[in-house]
Design a protein around this motif. Structure first.
Motif, PDB file in Angstrom:
ATOM      1  N   ALA A  75      62.138  19.456  66.486  1.00  8.88           N
ATOM      2  CA  ALA A  75      62.117  17.890  66.807  1.00  8.88           C
ATOM      3  C   ALA A  75      61.326  18.019  68.132  1.00  8.88           C
ATOM      4  O   ALA A  75      60.658  17.194  68.711  1.00  8.88           O
ATOM      5  N   CYS A  76      61.863  18.938  69.160  1.00  9.36           N
ATOM      6  CA  CYS A  76      61.159  18.913  70.507  1.00  9.36           C
ATOM      7  C   CYS A  76      59.657  19.307  70.424  1.00  9.36           C
ATOM      8  O   CYS A  76      58.806  18.616  71.111  1.00  9.36           O
ATOM      9  N   ARG A  77      59.304  20.090  69.536  1.00 13.46           N
ATOM     10  CA  ARG A  77      57.932  20.372  69.400  1.00 13.46           C
ATOM     11  C   ARG A  77      57.273  19.084  68.968  1.00 13.46           C
ATOM     12  O   ARG A  77      55.963  18.989  69.270  1.00 13.46           O
ATOM     13  N   GLU A  78      57.916  18.242  68.162  1.00 13.67           N
ATOM     14  CA  GLU A  78      57.138  17.094  67.788  1.00 13.67           C
ATOM     15  C   GLU A  78      57.104  16.088  68.599  1.00 13.67           C
ATOM     16  O   GLU A  78      56.383  14.908  68.407  1.00 13.67           O
ATOM     17  N   LEU A  79      57.693  16.003  69.777  1.00 11.05           N
ATOM     18  CA  LEU A  79      57.718  15.003  70.826  1.00 11.05           C
ATOM     19  C   LEU A  79      56.358  15.091  71.647  1.00 11.05           C
ATOM     20  O   LEU A  79      55.895  13.870  72.021  1.00 11.05           O
ATOM     21  N   GLY A  80      55.463  16.114  71.242  1.00 14.35           N
ATOM     22  CA  GLY A  80      54.314  16.070  71.893  1.00 14.35           C
ATOM     23  C   GLY A  80      54.078  16.251  73.358  1.00 14.35           C
ATOM     24  O   GLY A  80      53.142  15.695  73.831  1.00 14.35           O
ATOM     25  N   VAL A  81      55.112  16.799  73.906  1.00 13.83           N
ATOM     26  CA  VAL A  81      55.124  17.217  75.426  1.00 13.83           C
ATOM     27  C   VAL A  81      54.885  18.554  75.756  1.00 13.83           C
ATOM     28  O   VAL A  81      55.440  19.147  74.684  1.00 13.83           O
ATOM     29  N   PRO A  82      54.572  18.993  76.688  1.00 16.03           N
ATOM     30  CA  PRO A  82      54.351  20.375  76.828  1.00 16.03           C
ATOM     31  C   PRO A  82      55.584  21.136  77.256  1.00 16.03           C
ATOM     32  O   PRO A  82      55.809  22.361  76.813  1.00 16.03           O
ATOM     33  N   ARG A  83      56.661  20.420  77.445  1.00 18.39           N
ATOM     34  CA  ARG A  83      58.042  21.324  77.635  1.00 18.39           C
ATOM     35  C   ARG A  83      59.107  20.277  77.676  1.00 18.39           C
ATOM     36  O   ARG A  83      58.735  19.105  78.234  1.00 18.39           O
ATOM     37  N   VAL A  84      60.200  20.687  77.169  1.00 17.76           N
ATOM     38  CA  VAL A  84      61.457  20.000  77.402  1.00 17.76           C
ATOM     39  C   VAL A  84      62.644  20.765  78.080  1.00 17.76           C
ATOM     40  O   VAL A  84      62.508  21.793  78.167  1.00 17.76           O
ATOM     41  N   HIS A  85      63.617  19.808  78.562  1.00 19.93           N
ATOM     42  CA  HIS A  85      64.616  20.316  78.975  1.00 19.93           C
ATOM     43  C   HIS A  85      65.970  19.872  78.395  1.00 19.93           C
ATOM     44  O   HIS A  85      66.113  18.499  78.110  1.00 19.93           O
TER      45      HIS A  85
END
Length: 277
Positions: A75-85
């Motif tokens: 799901a984090c990869r599907e957010l379309g942002v380069p990185r998540v915390h």
């Protein structure tokens, strides 16, 4: 998923994950401070809050912490942002650690990493062996459903909040009545509770070496659910993680120490951003 805070193109993205029988509302005392600085994504685990259990899948398989971690990193990869915390509480802390481990292992095989940091608040899974509930002891959901007949107006009274939340908060009488009401509503209606509870009891977190993200773990010294730190294995956590034990804090740091939770998350995000993700 629920989005809040700043636009993701203007700020780091922080994903918040709740614990067993809870929902996104567990972050209500923490989210306002984080929303001023970050793009927030609040996640309901399957069978919790507004998220149903997936059709056609075995709930016991879906709700394993490792499976939830793999689902979360997708799901984090599907957010379309380069990185998540990631920041998670209790079961959500374990799930966040699993997601960071899954991401770290994928990065070792050449995939672009997406999880830059992880904060685990009173996480389950950092134990030598799971704590198994005696068969005749009711679950938290069973307690909540036994109290369903009581008028919700009772939660306006401090003594009632102390009674309902004594196992989870170091100062339950001081919590707003909305916190108690949200907690009771979430746990009694969580369709995935039993499967998630079984998943917690069936294993432990073993993938600390796979976590490449900046990491921190925090427990409350008055945690009655996961007595800390004596029942936790620091060796099971990621090797370089910060390890904190907070006083005046029970099993739910987002209730008892919301300002400290927000501060810790911000510090870990800043450290990860300083390393370039």
């Amino acid at each position: 998923m629920t989005r809040a805070g700043r636009p993701p193109e203007e700020a780091e993205t922080v994903v918040l994950v709740h614990g067993l029988g809870s929902s996104t509302t567990v972050w209500n005392l923490v989210a306002p401070a984080l929303a001023e600085r970050f793009a927030l994504v609040l996640v309901d685990l399957p069978g919790h809050g507004a998220a149903p259990l997936p059709d056609g899948e075995d709930p016991l398989e879906v709700m394993r912490p490792a499976a939830l971690g793999a689902r979360l990193v997708r799901a984090c990869r599907e957010l379309g942002v380069p990185r998540v915390h990631l920041a998670g509480h209790s079961l959500g802390g374990w799930v966040a650690l699993e997601a960071a481990a899954e991401d770290g292992a994928a990065a070792c095989e050449g995939a672009a990493p997406v999880v830059a940091s992880v904060v685990a608040l009173a996480p389950a899974g950092l134990w030598e062996r799971p704590r198994r509930r005696p068969p005749l002891v009711p679950t938290g959901q069973q307690f909540a459903r036994l109290g369903r007949r009581l008028p919700r107006s009772l939660l306006r009274r401090r003594w009632a909040r102390r009674l309902v939340l004594v196992a989870t908060s170091a100062a339950p009488g001081r919590l707003p009545e909305e916190v108690a009401l949200d907690a009771v509503t979430a746990v009694e209606s969580a369709a995935g509770y039993r499967a998630a509870d079984a998943g917690i009891a069936a294993g432990r977190f073993t993938r600390g070496p796979d976590v490449r993200a900046v990491a921190a773990v925090a427990f409350g010294i008055r945690d009655r659910v996961l007595p800390a730190p004596r029942a936790q294995l620091r060796s099971a956590a990621p090797a370089a993680c910060r390890w904190l034990v907070w006083d005046r804090c029970g099993h739910v740091p987002p209730w008892d120490r919301p300002a400290d939770c927000a501060r810790l998350i911000a510090e870990v995000v800043a450290e990860a951003a300083g390393r370039g993700g």
